[in-house]
Motif scaffolding. Structure first.
Motif, PDB file in Angstrom:
ATOM      1  N   UNK A  85      40.957   1.248 -13.775  1.00  0.00           N
ATOM      2  CA  UNK A  85      39.567   1.678 -13.635  1.00  0.00           C
ATOM      3  C   UNK A  85      39.306   2.411 -12.322  1.00  0.00           C
ATOM      4  N   UNK A  86      39.730   1.877 -11.181  1.00  0.00           N
ATOM      5  CA  UNK A  86      39.538   2.660  -9.952  1.00  0.00           C
ATOM      6  C   UNK A  86      40.339   3.955  -9.942  1.00  0.00           C
ATOM      7  N   UNK A  87      41.485   3.975 -10.614  1.00  0.00           N
ATOM      8  CA  UNK A  87      42.265   5.204 -10.675  1.00  0.00           C
ATOM      9  C   UNK A  87      41.482   6.312 -11.370  1.00  0.00           C
ATOM     10  N   UNK A  88      40.952   6.021 -12.541  1.00  0.00           N
ATOM     11  CA  UNK A  88      40.280   7.085 -13.280  1.00  0.00           C
ATOM     12  C   UNK A  88      38.988   7.518 -12.580  1.00  0.00           C
ATOM     13  N   UNK A  89      38.336   6.580 -11.890  1.00  0.00           N
ATOM     14  CA  UNK A  89      37.153   6.965 -11.115  1.00  0.00           C
ATOM     15  C   UNK A  89      37.543   7.886  -9.973  1.00  0.00           C
ATOM     16  N   UNK A  90      38.637   7.580  -9.285  1.00  0.00           N
ATOM     17  CA  UNK A  90      39.113   8.452  -8.201  1.00  0.00           C
ATOM     18  C   UNK A  90      39.438   9.842  -8.728  1.00  0.00           C
ATOM     19  N   UNK A  99      40.876  12.280 -19.415  1.00  0.00           N
ATOM     20  CA  UNK A  99      40.831  11.527 -20.666  1.00  0.00           C
ATOM     21  C   UNK A  99      41.656  10.261 -20.516  1.00  0.00           C
ATOM     22  N   UNK A 100      41.301   9.257 -21.294  1.00  0.00           N
ATOM     23  CA  UNK A 100      41.993   7.967 -21.288  1.00  0.00           C
ATOM     24  C   UNK A 100      42.411   7.648 -22.711  1.00  0.00           C
ATOM     25  N   UNK A 101      43.701   7.435 -22.928  1.00  0.00           N
ATOM     26  CA  UNK A 101      44.213   7.068 -24.244  1.00  0.00           C
ATOM     27  C   UNK A 101      44.421   5.557 -24.268  1.00  0.00           C
ATOM     28  N   UNK A 111      34.808   1.656 -18.365  1.00  0.00           N
ATOM     29  CA  UNK A 111      35.458   2.925 -18.039  1.00  0.00           C
ATOM     30  C   UNK A 111      34.414   3.908 -17.529  1.00  0.00           C
ATOM     31  N   UNK A 112      34.743   4.624 -16.481  1.00  0.00           N
ATOM     32  CA  UNK A 112      33.829   5.610 -15.901  1.00  0.00           C
ATOM     33  C   UNK A 112      33.255   6.512 -17.000  1.00  0.00           C
ATOM     34  N   UNK A 114      32.280   9.414 -17.069  1.00  0.00           N
ATOM     35  CA  UNK A 114      32.713  10.810 -17.032  1.00  0.00           C
ATOM     36  C   UNK A 114      34.012  11.035 -17.796  1.00  0.00           C
ATOM     37  N   UNK A 115      34.687   9.950 -18.160  1.00  0.00           N
ATOM     38  CA  UNK A 115      35.986  10.016 -18.828  1.00  0.00           C
ATOM     39  C   UNK A 115      35.805  10.157 -20.340  1.00  0.00           C
ATOM     40  N   UNK A 116      36.645  10.975 -20.954  1.00  0.00           N
ATOM     41  CA  UNK A 116      36.704  11.051 -22.411  1.00  0.00           C
ATOM     42  C   UNK A 116      37.657   9.958 -22.896  1.00  0.00           C
ATOM     43  N   UNK A 117      37.101   8.968 -23.594  1.00  0.00           N
ATOM     44  CA  UNK A 117      37.897   7.831 -24.055  1.00  0.00           C
ATOM     45  C   UNK A 117      38.429   8.132 -25.458  1.00  0.00           C
TER      46      UNK A 117
END
Length: 216
Positions: A85-90, A99-101, A111-112, A114-117
């Motif tokens: 979670x902190x990784x994708x926010x960074x 994007x997160x798979x 999940x942030x 701003x991320x496409x899940x």
């Protein structure tokens, strides 16, 4: 003073995105190690164990070195690591399109936004249908995507029922994809057309280009 956050990383590499609405885009893939699921047709079993322990700062630095604005965080199951979670926010804070798979078995609500899940729904042939976290659907929006990977007609009919009962096409784009070597893309395409489904048919571009490897 707490230790800086770190992650177990299987690999970080540059390739073309092979799936989703981002297909064909040059993308930096950050593959986190570990996964609590064991889907029968998984093509990234090498990520289940091991991996290199890397600080969050170093991961972001390695991504930056590729000079590409699109990033996909994947696995394994990336959400199995708390520092995902902190990784994708960074990465979002740094201006990347992220994007997160995810397998769909773990909670995506934190999940942030701003991320496409990209959330899998596991059909019966995967062996992990009992792990689907249906509560995730309520947290998805139009910039997210739901993906079904299907092995045969029974999987397809099951997916059609889920699609209709949960009205998934009203939530976000829905993707249907065939299991390589078990269901031909042409057959799946014929079924989708015959039933006039509101889904996007997809094949794995990276496998067409480079064979069986999940990346390049």
């Amino acid at each position: 003073m707490p230790a800086p956050p770190d992650l177990r990383i299987t690999e970080i590499f540059l390739s073309l995105q092979g799936e989703t609405s981002r297909t064909g885009l040059p993308t930096v893939f950050v593959r986190l190690a570990g996964c609590p699921l064991r889907c029968r047709w998984c093509d990234t079993t090498y990520s289940f164990q091991g991996g290199e322990t890397v600080s969050l700062d170093e991961v972001v630095g390695r991504v930056a070195a590729f000079g590409v604005p699109v990033v996909c965080v994947t696995g394994g199951e990336p959400l199995a690591q708390r520092n995902c979670l902190p990784l994708i926010t960074r990465l979002c804070d740094a201006g990347y399109s992220v994007s997160l798979e995810t397998s769909g078995a773990l909670d995506v609500s934190a999940v942030d936004p701003r991320v496409s899940r990209i959330v899998d729904v596991k059909p019966p042939e995967s062996g992990e249908a009992g792990r689907n976290r249906w509560a995730n659907i309520a947290h998805l929006g139009s910039h997210d995507e739901i993906k079904f990977v299907l092995a045969n007609r029974a999987d397809y009919e099951w997916a059609c029922e889920v699609l209709r009962e949960r009205m998934l096409d009203r939530v976000c784009p829905v993707l249907f994809s065939p299991v390589q070597g078990e269901l031909t893309p042409a057959r799946l395409a014929e079924w989708i057309l015959a039933d006039r489904l509101p889904v996007r048919m997809q094949v794995q571009l990276h496998k067409l280009l480079w064979g069986g490897a999940p990346g390049r």
